[in-house]
Design a protein around this motif. Structure first.
Motif, short mmCIF file in Angstrom:
data_model
loop_
_atom_site.label_atom_id
_atom_site.label_comp_id
_atom_site.label_asym_id
_atom_site.label_seq_id
_atom_site.Cartn_x
_atom_site.Cartn_y
_atom_site.Cartn_z
N LEU A 5 20.00 -8.72 4.77
CA LEU A 5 18.92 -8.93 5.41
C LEU A 5 18.97 -8.87 7.11
N PRO A 67 15.94 -3.96 3.35
CA PRO A 67 14.48 -4.04 2.71
C PRO A 67 13.21 -4.02 3.75
N ALA A 68 13.65 -4.62 4.85
CA ALA A 68 12.61 -4.75 5.96
C ALA A 68 13.35 -5.36 7.15
N GLY A 70 12.65 -8.99 9.32
CA GLY A 70 11.87 -9.96 9.29
C GLY A 70 11.97 -10.60 10.71
N ARG A 99 3.55 -6.76 15.49
CA ARG A 99 4.32 -5.97 14.31
C ARG A 99 4.12 -4.44 14.51
N GLN A 103 7.19 -2.17 14.93
CA GLN A 103 7.26 -1.13 13.94
C GLN A 103 7.68 0.33 14.47
N PRO A 109 9.92 -1.34 7.01
CA PRO A 109 8.92 -2.25 7.47
C PRO A 109 9.41 -3.32 8.20
N ILE A 111 8.20 -7.23 9.08
CA ILE A 111 7.48 -8.46 8.74
C ILE A 111 7.23 -9.41 9.62
N SER A 318 11.68 -11.07 4.07
CA SER A 318 11.56 -9.81 3.28
C SER A 318 11.79 -10.02 2.02
#
Length: 320
Positions: A5, A67-68, A70, A99, A103, A109, A111, A318
């Motif tokens: 992560l 996954p993303a 954060g 964000r 991004q 993604p 978050i 995430s």
């Protein structure tokens, strides 16, 4: 590289970017900076995005392995839109689409949430909140905030600003004005920003101190570390300031208890480095107010991931 992560913790004085093991929440590698506070809004985001990419590159991690990303940031944040409505600790950042700007640097993604929410979820997943379905995390540092977990999920409220514990008012007649404009907020009375004022006030009241202060001593430089050194040397003035901070936090925790009736309140943030003296003063005030209104046990404890809760929590977002 599976099982990782990535978290970014943007604070009022420091910023941390880290890679986290998804199994145990341990930090595998981290970049730490204070230079972000010197940047404007977009400059800060560009710099942080660069640090994220640097971290991934030196650990041979692809964006697709995550996954993303954060991001936890101080301030009133509209979570569903990824917008910072206001921020008391950083210059600018009013109605800023953090964000969206962040991004634009990544293919996965991003978050965004309030830093206290992030820390609460990190504590819930990897720290003192493990085994609980409901808990409140309170961070006490440069500012003060809270994150609320109910039935295993963050409770954000209508706008996304639920848990702005620092702006609850405990002393409406106080001469101290909070950064939000109100008088008597806990953040004005008990956080890092309040310490120089509290120290000077106690000094003028005649409380003696063992802290050496030359003629040109700048009281505005008094911080949590100064008072920790004072506490360690049994300094009466440092103990008086810490006790006052604990008193107001204790009142605030009592209000949270009456409002949400949680089984667990976890305290984190830089000022909790004051340790057991501070924690016991908080508990003392809390239990004096709660008296016989506690019908089931409530645990008030320190974070299990002190010092790293922000970035670990950001990464944990995430997983929500």
């Amino acid at each position: 590289m599976p099982g990782l992560l990535c978290g970014v913790d943007i604070g009022g004085t420091k910023c941390s970017i880290a890679l986290i093991d998804v199994e145990d929440g341990k930090i595998l590698d981290k970049i730490y900076t204070c230079a972000h506070v010197e940047e404007g809004e977009k400059g800060m985001v560009d710099m942080i995005a660069g640090h994220v990419k640097e971290l991934l590159q030196r650990n041979q991690v692809k964006q697709s392995d995550l996954p993303a990303i954060g991001v936890g940031c101080a301030g009133h944040i509209r979570h569903k839109d990824g917008v910072i409505n206001t921020n008391s600790n950083l210059e600018g950042f009013k109605n800023y689409p953090l964000r969206e700007v962040m991004q634009s640097h990544f293919d996965i993604p991003v978050i965004l949430d309030n830093d206290a929410n992030a820390q609460a979820f990190g504590e819930f997943k990897f720290g003192a909140g493990q085994g609980y379905e409901d808990m409140i995390f309170v961070t006490i540092s440069t500012g003060i905030g809270a994150g609320i977990v109910i039935n295993g999920k963050l409770y954000r409220g209508m706008t996304g600003t639920a848990g702005e514990f620092g702006h609850t008012i405990v002393e409406p007649e106080s001469e101290l004005v909070c950064t939000c404009g109100n008088r008597g907020c806990i953040m004005a009375l008990a956080c890092g920003m309040a310490l120089p004022y509290m120290f000077e006030k106690k000094l003028k009241e005649g409380i003696e101190t063992k802290i050496k202060m030359p003629p040109n001593f700048d009281i505005s430089k008094i911080n949590g570390q100064t008072l920790k050194k004072g506490l360690d040397m049994d300094d009466p003035l440092s103990k008086a300031v810490i006790s006052d901070s604990a008193y107001y936090v204790g009142i605030g925790l009592y209000n949270l208890f009456q409002t949400l009736n949680p089984p667990l309140i976890v305290l984190g943030g830089g000022l909790t480095n004051w340790g057991e003296f501070y924690l016991e003063k908080i508990r003392e005030t809390f239990y004096e107010l709660a008296r016989d209104m506690i019908f089931d046990p409530i645990k008030i404890t320190l974070s299990d991931i002190i010092g790293e809760a922000g970035v670990i929590g950001a990464a944990a977002l995430s997983l929500e």
